[in-house]
Motif scaffolding. Sequence first.
Motif, PDB file in Angstrom:
ATOM      1  N   THR A 128      35.348  43.264  51.157  1.00 40.86           N
ATOM      2  CA  THR A 128      36.645  43.457  50.499  1.00 40.86           C
ATOM      3  C   THR A 128      37.366  42.129  50.426  1.00 40.86           C
ATOM      4  O   THR A 128      37.529  41.438  51.448  1.00 40.86           O
ATOM      5  N   ASP A 129      37.783  41.726  49.210  1.00 36.46           N
ATOM      6  CA  ASP A 129      38.458  40.447  49.049  1.00 36.46           C
ATOM      7  C   ASP A 129      39.933  40.564  49.415  1.00 36.46           C
ATOM      8  O   ASP A 129      40.413  41.619  49.867  1.00 36.46           O
ATOM      9  N   GLN A 175      36.577  45.778  46.458  1.00 34.62           N
ATOM     10  CA  GLN A 175      35.290  45.737  47.138  1.00 34.62           C
ATOM     11  C   GLN A 175      34.214  45.160  46.217  1.00 34.62           C
ATOM     12  O   GLN A 175      34.171  45.452  45.020  1.00 34.62           O
ATOM     13  N   HIS A 176      33.345  44.351  46.813  1.00 36.59           N
ATOM     14  CA  HIS A 176      32.236  43.747  46.080  1.00 36.59           C
ATOM     15  C   HIS A 176      30.953  44.014  46.863  1.00 36.59           C
ATOM     16  O   HIS A 176      30.916  43.871  48.084  1.00 36.59           O
ATOM     17  N   GLU A 177      29.915  44.379  46.133  1.00 32.00           N
ATOM     18  CA  GLU A 177      28.615  44.618  46.757  1.00 32.00           C
ATOM     19  C   GLU A 177      27.719  43.405  46.546  1.00 32.00           C
ATOM     20  O   GLU A 177      27.626  42.861  45.442  1.00 32.00           O
ATOM     21  N   TYR A 178      27.053  42.995  47.619  1.00 30.64           N
ATOM     22  CA  TYR A 178      26.126  41.876  47.572  1.00 30.64           C
ATOM     23  C   TYR A 178      24.752  42.359  48.018  1.00 30.64           C
ATOM     24  O   TYR A 178      24.623  43.108  48.997  1.00 30.64           O
ATOM     25  N   GLY A 226      27.243  41.926  40.450  1.00 36.58           N
ATOM     26  CA  GLY A 226      28.022  41.085  41.343  1.00 36.58           C
ATOM     27  C   GLY A 226      28.757  39.992  40.591  1.00 36.58           C
ATOM     28  O   GLY A 226      28.427  39.631  39.457  1.00 36.58           O
ATOM     29  N   THR A 227      29.799  39.478  41.240  1.00 35.76           N
ATOM     30  CA  THR A 227      30.615  38.446  40.593  1.00 35.76           C
ATOM     31  C   THR A 227      29.838  37.148  40.391  1.00 35.76           C
ATOM     32  O   THR A 227      30.135  36.381  39.484  1.00 35.76           O
ATOM     33  N   SER A 237      26.213  37.153  40.456  1.00 34.81           N
ATOM     34  CA  SER A 237      24.869  37.719  40.552  1.00 34.81           C
ATOM     35  C   SER A 237      23.806  36.715  40.116  1.00 34.81           C
ATOM     36  O   SER A 237      24.011  35.928  39.181  1.00 34.81           O
TER      37      SER A 237
END
Length: 247
Positions: free
Chosen positions: A60-61, A66-69, A120-121, A123
């Motif tokens: 979570t930024d 939320q971002h998944e990696y 992803g941001t 990716s």
Amino acid sequence: MKRFLSYLLFLLTLAQGVRAQERTVQNRPYTDLRPFHFGILVGTNLQDLEFNNIGPQVFTDDQGVQHEYIITADQDRWDNGFQVGVLGELRINNSFQFRLAPALYFGSRHVSFHNMNPLGTDSLISRVQNLKSVYIGCAADLIFSAQRFNNHRPYVMMGFNPMINLSGSESDYLKLKRYDLFFEAGLGCDFYLPFFKFRPELKFMYGLTNSLETNHANHIKDKAMLPYTLSVNKARSKMIVVTVYFE
């Protein structure tokens, strides 16, 4: 005539083989009877890390998004290094010797990270770390040697090599633990020269512990590095080592 030439060629080949097995003058015939002796070593090595990737992660930024990696870490090549040191060898009997060999191992590992999440941001963007390593170790090896013939004597060896890692930075994506333990096994051959004994050796080393510093994420100031730091939870060190001993 052809049969005669064939027999002659066979006898010449046989005679050459018998001649190759003839005894020659031995250099330093009593050097292996010493109860203890010293020497020096130099050589080169190839280093590798075997990672265990943990798979998807969610972060979570600062804005609460939320971002998944899905990041994979891998050392994509065997990186070369070199080692220097000394040795002390104890004669147990005619076949077995025990060797202590403290040495410094210098090298680096080229680690690449890939974000495999297509949404992803960043990716599929690769990031790279050159993980430099300086180890001080002391190999404890048991050597089993064949009987000496002329001026050479092959052998096999195995043992353990505890190491201390003298390198590492808090600004790296990954950091290795300070202590590690390697199992090692290999083979070599003694060559008896007029003034010293020359011993080339090839051995394989495998780390028995998790060499990754798992608490490293707690010391990272740049939070954008965390997905890459936390992408692996285990690492095993491996080396292929070629060493030349002068005794």
